[in-house]
Design a protein around this motif. Structure first.
Motif, PDB file in Angstrom:
ATOM      1  N   ILE A  86       0.838  -1.205   0.000  1.00 53.12           N
ATOM      2  CA  ILE A  86       0.000   0.000   0.000  1.00 53.12           C
ATOM      3  C   ILE A  86       0.873   1.256   0.000  1.00 53.12           C
ATOM      4  O   ILE A  86       0.618   2.202  -0.753  1.00 53.12           O
ATOM      5  N   ALA A  87       1.913   1.279   0.820  1.00 52.35           N
ATOM      6  CA  ALA A  87       2.812   2.439   0.880  1.00 52.35           C
ATOM      7  C   ALA A  87       3.540   2.622  -0.442  1.00 52.35           C
ATOM      8  O   ALA A  87       3.681   3.757  -0.932  1.00 52.35           O
ATOM      9  N   ARG A  88       3.973   1.548  -1.036  1.00 46.24           N
ATOM     10  CA  ARG A  88       4.679   1.631  -2.324  1.00 46.24           C
ATOM     11  C   ARG A  88       3.757   2.207  -3.394  1.00 46.24           C
ATOM     12  O   ARG A  88       4.169   3.043  -4.194  1.00 46.24           O
ATOM     13  N   HIS A  89       2.512   1.776  -3.396  1.00 48.96           N
ATOM     14  CA  HIS A  89       1.533   2.318  -4.344  1.00 48.96           C
ATOM     15  C   HIS A  89       1.348   3.810  -4.104  1.00 48.96           C
ATOM     16  O   HIS A  89       1.286   4.602  -5.046  1.00 48.96           O
ATOM     17  N   ARG A  90       1.271   4.204  -2.851  1.00 46.87           N
ATOM     18  CA  ARG A  90       1.107   5.621  -2.501  1.00 46.87           C
ATOM     19  C   ARG A  90       2.311   6.443  -2.964  1.00 46.87           C
ATOM     20  O   ARG A  90       2.158   7.571  -3.437  1.00 46.87           O
ATOM     21  N   PRO A 135       1.662   4.591 -11.129  1.00 48.60           N
ATOM     22  CA  PRO A 135       2.303   3.365 -10.643  1.00 48.60           C
ATOM     23  C   PRO A 135       2.373   2.307 -11.737  1.00 48.60           C
ATOM     24  O   PRO A 135       1.437   2.178 -12.541  1.00 48.60           O
ATOM     25  N   PRO A 136       3.477   1.569 -11.784  1.00 45.87           N
ATOM     26  CA  PRO A 136       3.576   0.478 -12.750  1.00 45.87           C
ATOM     27  C   PRO A 136       2.517  -0.588 -12.480  1.00 45.87           C
ATOM     28  O   PRO A 136       1.981  -0.691 -11.368  1.00 45.87           O
ATOM     29  N   GLU A 137       2.229  -1.369 -13.486  1.00 47.54           N
ATOM     30  CA  GLU A 137       1.172  -2.378 -13.387  1.00 47.54           C
ATOM     31  C   GLU A 137       1.381  -3.329 -12.211  1.00 47.54           C
ATOM     32  O   GLU A 137       0.440  -3.673 -11.507  1.00 47.54           O
ATOM     33  N   ASP A 174      -0.090  -5.482  -6.893  1.00 45.76           N
ATOM     34  CA  ASP A 174       0.229  -5.745  -5.478  1.00 45.76           C
ATOM     35  C   ASP A 174      -0.715  -4.986  -4.554  1.00 45.76           C
ATOM     36  O   ASP A 174      -1.191  -5.521  -3.550  1.00 45.76           O
ATOM     37  N   TYR A 175      -1.003  -3.735  -4.879  1.00 48.99           N
ATOM     38  CA  TYR A 175      -1.922  -2.917  -4.084  1.00 48.99           C
ATOM     39  C   TYR A 175      -3.323  -3.525  -4.094  1.00 48.99           C
ATOM     40  O   TYR A 175      -3.948  -3.684  -3.039  1.00 48.99           O
TER      41      TYR A 175
END
Length: 141
Positions: A72-76, A82-84, A89-90
């Motif tokens: 979730i943090a990486r998506h944020r 964001p890459p596919e 993952d999100y």
């Protein structure tokens, strides 16, 4: 206590990626406040789902929760496009959190942590009946 850390993000995505998405002032260093905001967002989102089933905070963060918080943090952090694989993952993390909230997934928790119990309080009430016999008088065939 945050569910994930900067080190967790780096272990998952690599320092190069994290620097690229968390260096908002373009000085070549990871901005701590950007990481802190993304991790806080992830914690809040995770808590929103799991607090319905578990008493928080956990004494020990389950690995599943840590993984979901990282995703979730990486998506944020990939705030613009964001890459596919980051989106996947999100989406998987959110789906799993929804499963926890529904009771389809049980978290492996430490012995001192307990599932949340219902207080017996009504969270909402249904509105009065709209299509009652009285309200529909004259409209029947």
């Amino acid at each position: 206590m945050s569910y994930a850390t900067l080190d967790d993000l780096i272990a998952r995505a690599g320092e190069t990626e994290i620097r690229q998405i968390a260096d908002r002032d373009f000085d070549g260093a990871i901005d701590a406040h950007v990481i802190a905001e993304a991790l806080a967002h992830a914690d809040n989102l995770v808590n929103g789902y799991i607090a319905t089933k578990y008493t928080l905070p956990f004494s020990v963060v389950p690995d599943l929760v840590r993984t979901w918080a990282i995703d979730i943090a990486r998506h944020r952090l990939h705030h613009e496009a964001p890459p596919e694989w980051v989106v996947t993952d999100y989406d998987n993390a959110i789906a799993a959190l929804k499963d926890v909230a529904k009771g389809a997934i049980t978290l492996p928790i430490a012995s001192g942590d307990t599932p949340a119990t219902s207080s017996g309080t009504t969270m909402f009430a249904a509105p009065e009946e709209v299509f009652s016999d009285h309200a529909l008088r004259g409209w029947r065939c």
